[in-house]
Design an enzyme around this catalytic site. Structure first.
Site, PDB file in Angstrom:
ATOM      1  N   VAL A   8       0.869  -1.178   0.000  1.00 60.14           N
ATOM      2  CA  VAL A   8       0.000   0.000   0.000  1.00 60.14           C
ATOM      3  C   VAL A   8       0.904   1.225   0.000  1.00 60.14           C
ATOM      4  O   VAL A   8       2.008   1.204   0.535  1.00 60.14           O
ATOM      5  CB  VAL A   8      -1.000   0.045   1.190  1.00 60.14           C
ATOM      6  CG1 VAL A   8      -2.068  -1.015   1.033  1.00 60.14           C
ATOM      7  CG2 VAL A   8      -0.283  -0.074   2.508  1.00 60.14           C
ATOM      8  N   SER A   9       0.416   2.305  -0.624  1.00 67.53           N
ATOM      9  CA  SER A   9       1.232   3.507  -0.822  1.00 67.53           C
ATOM     10  C   SER A   9       1.342   4.391   0.413  1.00 67.53           C
ATOM     11  O   SER A   9       2.329   5.087   0.584  1.00 67.53           O
ATOM     12  CB  SER A   9       0.674   4.353  -1.967  1.00 67.53           C
ATOM     13  OG  SER A   9       0.628   3.590  -3.137  1.00 67.53           O
ATOM     14  N   THR A  10       0.328   4.394   1.241  1.00 65.31           N
ATOM     15  CA  THR A  10       0.354   5.267   2.414  1.00 65.31           C
ATOM     16  C   THR A  10       0.104   4.450   3.674  1.00 65.31           C
ATOM     17  O   THR A  10      -0.492   3.372   3.638  1.00 65.31           O
ATOM     18  CB  THR A  10      -0.723   6.375   2.331  1.00 65.31           C
ATOM     19  OG1 THR A  10      -2.007   5.765   2.403  1.00 65.31           O
ATOM     20  CG2 THR A  10      -0.600   7.183   1.045  1.00 65.31           C
TER      21      THR A  10
END
Length: 187
Positions: A8-10
């Site tokens: 996941v990016s964040t």
């Protein structure tokens, strides 16, 4: 062995959906990266997953964009896995290089990526040619103008050492010699 990879990016996002899908797909080991962009391939969890893969293993991801965002880079990675005799599976896109259909889909994606690179290259060349035809200089700005070259020639002919002339114009003596050599017929 089936090795799963999730990302996941964040830090606000959650890996649960991906982890559940990877476990359901029969992954023996699952590695993940939390809060790391998919732009590059230098990620600790991904490196662990790649290091865990041996001949006959399968790398499984929930969706292609969890592995990476650049299609050419994804293709390169999957081709590298193939050279290591490692298969690849993306659950959402139903790509599975263990089957002939999965390999076909993957190769079609590779062909489309190559086509896209060719189009970009052709557009770039056409744009550069149009700029040249309109008299625009492409590339790095010239270090010396024709007036600078003529002034340098006068300084050199009056006995000023080449290094001092080069320093005066803020270029190396090698650059000065190159400009003098390439402008021979333009005094």
């Amino acid at each position: 062995m089936r090795v799963g990879y999730a990302r996941v990016s964040t830090n606000d996002q959650n890996l649960d959906l991906q982890l559940i899908a990877l476990r359901k797909a029969g992954c023996d080991k699952i590695y993940s990266d939390l809060g790391i962009s998919g732009a590059g391939f230098s990620r600790p969890g991904l490196q662990q997953a790649l290091n865990a893969l041996n001949s006959g293993c399968t790398l499984v991801v929930w969706r292609l964009d969890r592995l990476g965002r650049s299609l050419p880079s994804l293709i390169h990675l999957v081709e590298e896995l193939g050279r290591r005799d490692v298969d690849f599976q993306s659950l959402t896109e139903s790509i599975d290089t263990r089957s002939s259909g999965g390999r076909l889909i993957f190769h079609m994606m590779a062909a489309l990526a190559e086509f896209e690179r060719s189009l970009i290259s052709e557009r770039t060349r056409a744009g550069m040619e149009a700029a040249r035809m309109n008299g625009k200089h492409l590339g790095r700005p010239r270090a010396l103008s024709m007036a600078d070259i003529m002034q340098a020639r006068r300084a050199l002919s009056s006995g000023t050492p080449p290094q001092i002339v080069a320093d005066t114009f803020g270029v190396s003596s090698r650059t000065l010699r190159r400009y003098l050599r390439t402008s021979e017929g333009f005094h």
